[in-house]
Design an enzyme around this catalytic site. Structure first.
Site, PDB file in Angstrom:
ATOM      1  N   HIS A 202       0.845  -1.193   0.000  1.00 26.30           N
ATOM      2  CA  HIS A 202       0.000   0.000   0.000  1.00 26.30           C
ATOM      3  C   HIS A 202       0.875   1.235   0.000  1.00 26.30           C
ATOM      4  O   HIS A 202       1.720   1.400   0.879  1.00 26.30           O
ATOM      5  CB  HIS A 202      -0.898  -0.001   1.234  1.00 26.30           C
TER       6      HIS A 202
ATOM      7  N   LYS B 225     -13.728   6.605  -7.976  1.00 28.87           N
ATOM      8  CA  LYS B 225     -13.166   7.872  -8.448  1.00 28.87           C
ATOM      9  C   LYS B 225     -13.852   8.325  -9.730  1.00 28.87           C
ATOM     10  O   LYS B 225     -13.995   9.522  -9.988  1.00 28.87           O
ATOM     11  CB  LYS B 225     -11.652   7.714  -8.659  1.00 28.87           C
TER      12      LYS B 225
END
EC number: 4.1.1.31
Length: 938
Positions: free
Chosen positions: A151, A591
């Site tokens: 991540h 998004k």
């Protein structure tokens, strides 16, 4: 199992006492390490943080801003360090509280299955009349695969994780009956760890490499998962045996692990084919080393003598074969353990594992070589399991079933789940990279001058023809551009790994931004050229499309239908056992179209994929690419699984375990156990309990809500020219992109467009600036318009009727409830007052004020409508533990936000100033601290 107010009060008091104890020790450490003045500064900021919420907010706000402006960078660093340490300790206390609550309930109700446990799932299946034969058929082909990912915003270092693990052990000891010296000694050890934490760099001084991320991921396997897995299988076997006592159960290895660290190259130029090989070697070594330790321990346990108990002829024959491979070992065993044949077998297994480990570390993996593992080395998990099963069968046939079912059975389970590779690595690449590479290859070969100019039908025809053509398209020596060479080298590396090192190390090629059948044929052709696919003979690599935008999700079944019309793709699928993996992207879809519309697009896509599989008799394996944050599909994993469309899961599922939540889910062994059992519980129930599709009235309502939400979201994010400057100026996105947080760039391309920005830094930046916009924006407008302006959304009935419909959906439809509750949680973590302070960073205050006004209006609307739909007075009233956790953290989070704003202001005002490096370090610390405090990153 009741959970009374008295129990909750006791649990709350215990948690408060633990936090107070740790906080007092931290205060002592701050005084000792940084001085009294630093301690008083931290305390003053903490007091102002409390006043900001509960006292005189205007005065507290003014003083916080003034103090931040006057503090030196060194003072800011100390304060942030103190708050970071506090959050680490609070997070640990809350984790330990979960451990203690689970333990208390087990102690109080020993004969009642824990809610959401494996036993609870089996009991529910039995109560619903599901026969044992149906469960057995389901288990026989089941596959539950959590996939660990790195991540870019996960800032915790392995050294900090190890200290936290030691602190957890020490805190757990305090629940016992400690007195006098023993209790004082425990307190001193805890203080020692806190001092050590204070003196340790808690975030990375240099940017992590991909291999650093692999090492971090391996921590969780090495420190808990290897030991945990056998217990989970024992619990499943026990639940099945006691609930269905007349059935002879076979429990295959339904749980497997996957990984992306070292395999996910989409947008990350640091993941090369050599890095992938290195990652595979490391993961293989980790598994083998663990098995060596386990077999050494097993050898100590299996001291049975043939003078006391016979062994099977099969074991004797196996030992004779082993002796021919290791004559020197055979001579030694004949002298040392002449009658202890199980110990002899363990010794041979150990020798084979050592030889396997040596080969894994040194084997040449140059493509095209014909090397093979040395004699006596294991190649696959099957080889190791064959040896272990020989011992197992011998023990079972000679009155030692209890021994066979002990440590040996645990090792067998570990070998089944982790094999000789720990986790199966996925290879992910963007479809455009495959297209560009093939365009160059085809042009160089004189096959097609401009592949990129072809339409989809022409591409499919050309690729199908080339896949079926036995002549090589790509020469052994690669004379192409570096990007094309790397794409080809990746497939060749996978071929070498699977042929010569580890046949289970890599299984799937995930194609990001799949838009058509040609996007799956392209990597299939590259696989064929590398020797991974031979039509009608073998196919060693699955092709998994990743659908991640709203438009791509809407036509996902059409892409697969186009593939199924192609004989060459059907042949590939047949060679892969008619299992089609499909990855669903939660991050980019959010998004692209916003929270509510993305959730609905994903739900609809799963229904289409379910129906596609049924039409063609194909086993669908859906891979849920969920992030940790709500804006990337995050939330409790078991709730998310149960919220999927009926029939969409079946008995095969992959789910990402994102880097930013791995520490929370797997950091402590008992919490890892709880997380995995909840996942298994949810998959069992979702796969075996009959559920109907939701009523048309509900799905029609969601269609309207999704359309309204998408329209409102895109109007802000994509249609306002002043939005991108607002985002760039009022969030730390620029700093996140520069700092040493992850190995991967923040954007796929070097542009300012939102479309090209990765979803993780997009969500992370909004979280840091306390807007939390990706997790809710558009939902409030959709709910309010649907209920109170029904004519605008083509909804029938009165406002009262429409609100009642949403309330019914919330009460009875798990998908809708999870969507609303996750938005509620992320709204609860937002703070629009502090977000307004971030908005002051924008140079154009008039434009920023207009954008912020729209965000604030939607925040208020979403909060109001969610409270109405969920029938609660305040956000999170129906999640009191989370509500209290947020309230407890805010006095520490808020001052840190003020300090981060001040640091951003200074850095941007003088990017080349003398304090530049120190300010960047402080910003990195603040990013880490806010992520820990908010318990959400990206």
């Amino acid at each position: 199992m009741s959970h009374t107010p008295h129990n909750r009060r006791h649990e709350s008091e215990r948690l408060s006492a633990t936090i107070r104890f740790l906080g007092n020790l931290l205060g002592d450490v701050i005084r000792e390490q940084a001085g009294e003045a630093a301690f008083q500064l931290v305390e003053r900021l903490r007091t102002l943080g409390k006043e900001l919420r509960n006292g005189a907010p205007d005065r507290a706000d003014a003083e916080l801003r003034m103090m931040a402006a006057r503090m030196t960078v060194a003072d800011i660093q100390i304060v942030i360090k103190a708050f970071n340490a506090y959050f680490l300790l609070v997070n640990l206390a809350e984790q330990m509280q979960r451990v203690w609550v689970l333990r208390d309930r087990e102690r109080k109700y020993p004969d009642t299955p824990r809610p959401e446990s494996i036993a609870a799932a089996i009991a529910e299946l039995h109560a619903c009349g599901i026969p044992a034969t149906t469960i057995q058929e389901w288990l026989d082909t089941a596959c539950i695969q959590p996939v660990f990912t790195a991540h870019p915003t996960e800032a915790r270092r392995r050294t900090a994780l190890e200290k936290v693990r030691r602190l957890a052990t020490l805190l757990d000891e305090r629940t016992g009956d400690l007195h006098g010296f023993v209790r004082e000694e425990n307190t001193m050890r805890i203080r020692e760890e806190i001092v050590s934490l204070w003196q340790t760099d808690e975030v990375r001084v240099v940017k992590p490499t991909v291999i650093d991320e692999v090492k971090n991921g391996m921590f969780y396997f090495e420190s808990g998962l290897f030991d945990l897995i056998p217990r989970l299988y024992r619990e499943l076997e026990y639940a099945l045996r006691t609930t269905y006592p007349t059935h002879e159960w076979r429990v295959p290895p339904l749980l497997r692990y996957g990984a992306w660290m070292g395999g996910d190259r989409d947008g990350n130029p640091n993941v090369t084919h050599t890095v992938t090989i290195q990652a595979v070697r490391m993961m293989r070594a980790a598994a083998i080393e663990r098995h060596i330790a386990a077999v050494e321990e097993l050898s100590h346990r299996l001291g049975q003598s043939v003078r006391q108990a016979p062994v099977s002829d099969e074991l004797r024959e196996s030992l004779a074969h082993d002796a021919s491979l290791f004559p020197e070992v055979a001579d030694m065993l004949a002298r040392r353990n002449p009658y202890e044949l199980y110990r002899q077998k363990c010794t041979y297994i150990r020798e084979k594992l050592i030889r396997t480990l040596d080969y894994a570390r040194t084997a040449s993996l140059d493509w095209g070589r014909s090397d093979s593992p040395p004699k006596g080395a294991y190649f696959s998990r099957t080889d190791l399991l064959d040896d272990l099963h020989v011992m197992e069968r011998s023990l079972l046939s000679n009155n030692a079933a209890i021994v066979a079912n002990g440590a040996l059975r645990d090792l067998i389970r570990q070998a089944e789940v982790f094999g000789l590779h720990t986790a199966t690595l996925d290879i992910r690449q963007h479809s455009e990279r495959h297209t560009a590479a093939l365009a160059e290859v085809l042009a160089a070969a004189g096959v097609c001058a401009d592949y990129t100019a072809l339409n989809e039908i022409e591409r499919i025809e050309l690729l199908s023809r080339e896949i079926e053509n036995p002549r090589p398209l790509i020469p052994t020596r690669l004379d192409y551009s570096p990007d094309t060479v790397e794409v080809i080298a990746t497939f060749r590396a996978v071929a070498s790994i699977l042929e010569r090192l580890s046949p289970e190390a890599v299984e799937t090629c995930i194609v990001s931004m799949t838009r058509g059948a040609s996007d799956l044929l392209a990597p299939l052709l590259l696989a064929k050229e590398a020797g991974l696919f031979r039509p009608f003979r073998f196919s060693r690599l699955s092709m998994a499309p990743l659908f991640e935008t709203g438009a791509d999700l809407a036509c996902c079944d059409e892409v697969l239908e186009a593939c199924m019309r192609l004989p060459i793709y059907r042949n590939h699928l047949a060679l892969r056992g008619f299992v089609q993996e499909v990855m669903i992207g939660y991050s980019d879809s959010n998004k692209d179209v916003g929270y509510a519309a993305a959730n609905w697009a994903i739900y609809q896509a799963q229904r289409k994929l379910r129906d596609f599989g049924r039409r063609h008799g194909i086993q669908m394996r859906l891979f849920h690419g969920r992030g940790g944050a709500i804006g990337r599909g995050g939330g409790p994993a078991n709730h998310a699984i149960l919220a999927q469309p009926p029939g969409s899961i079946g008995n095969q599922i992959k789910i990402t375990e994102q880097g930013e939540v791995i520490a929370d889910r797997y950091g402590l062994p008992l919490l890892a156990h709880r997380h995995i059992e909840q996942v298994i519980n949810a998959v069992l129930r979702a796969g075996l309990l009959q559920r109907d599709d939701p009523p048309d009235e509900w799905t029609q309502a969601l269609e309207r809500l999704a359309a309204l939400s998408q329209r409102h979201y895109r109007a802000l994010v994509y249609e306002r020219s002043d939005f991108v400057p607002y985002f760039r100026n009022v969030t730390p996105i620029a700093e996140i992109s520069r700092l040493n947080i992850g190995s991967r760039p923040a954007s796929r391309r070097n542009t300012e467009r939102i479309e090209d920005l990765r979803a993780i830094p997009w969500v992370f930046s909004w979280m840091q600036s306390r807007h939390t916009l990706p997790g809710w924006y558009g939902l409030g407008f959709a709910l309010e318009t649907f209920v109170y302006a029904g004519e605008q959304s083509d909804a029938s009935g009165s406002a009262i009727d429409r609100l009642a419909l949403l309330q019914e959906m919330y009460a009875r439809w798990s998908f809708f409830r999870v969507m609303i509750d996750n938005a509620q949680m992320i709204l609860g973590k937002a703070d629009l007052h502090i977000a307004s302070r971030y908005a002051e960073l924008a140079p154009d205050q008039n434009a920023a004020a207009a954008i912020f006004a729209a965000i604030r209006e939607e925040y208020q609307r979403a909060s109001r409508m969610i409270r109405q739909v969920a029938r609660i007075e305040r956000l999170l009233d129906n999640a009191p533990v989370l509500q209290h956790s947020i309230q407890r953290r805010n006095p520490y989070i808020d001052p840190m936000s003020y300090l981060q704003i001040e640091l951003l202001r200074r850095l941007r005002a003088a990017p080349d100033g003398p304090d530049h490096a120190a300010i960047e370090d402080a910003i990195l610390l603040s990013i880490s601290g806010l992520a820990a405090g908010l318990m959400n990153t990206g």
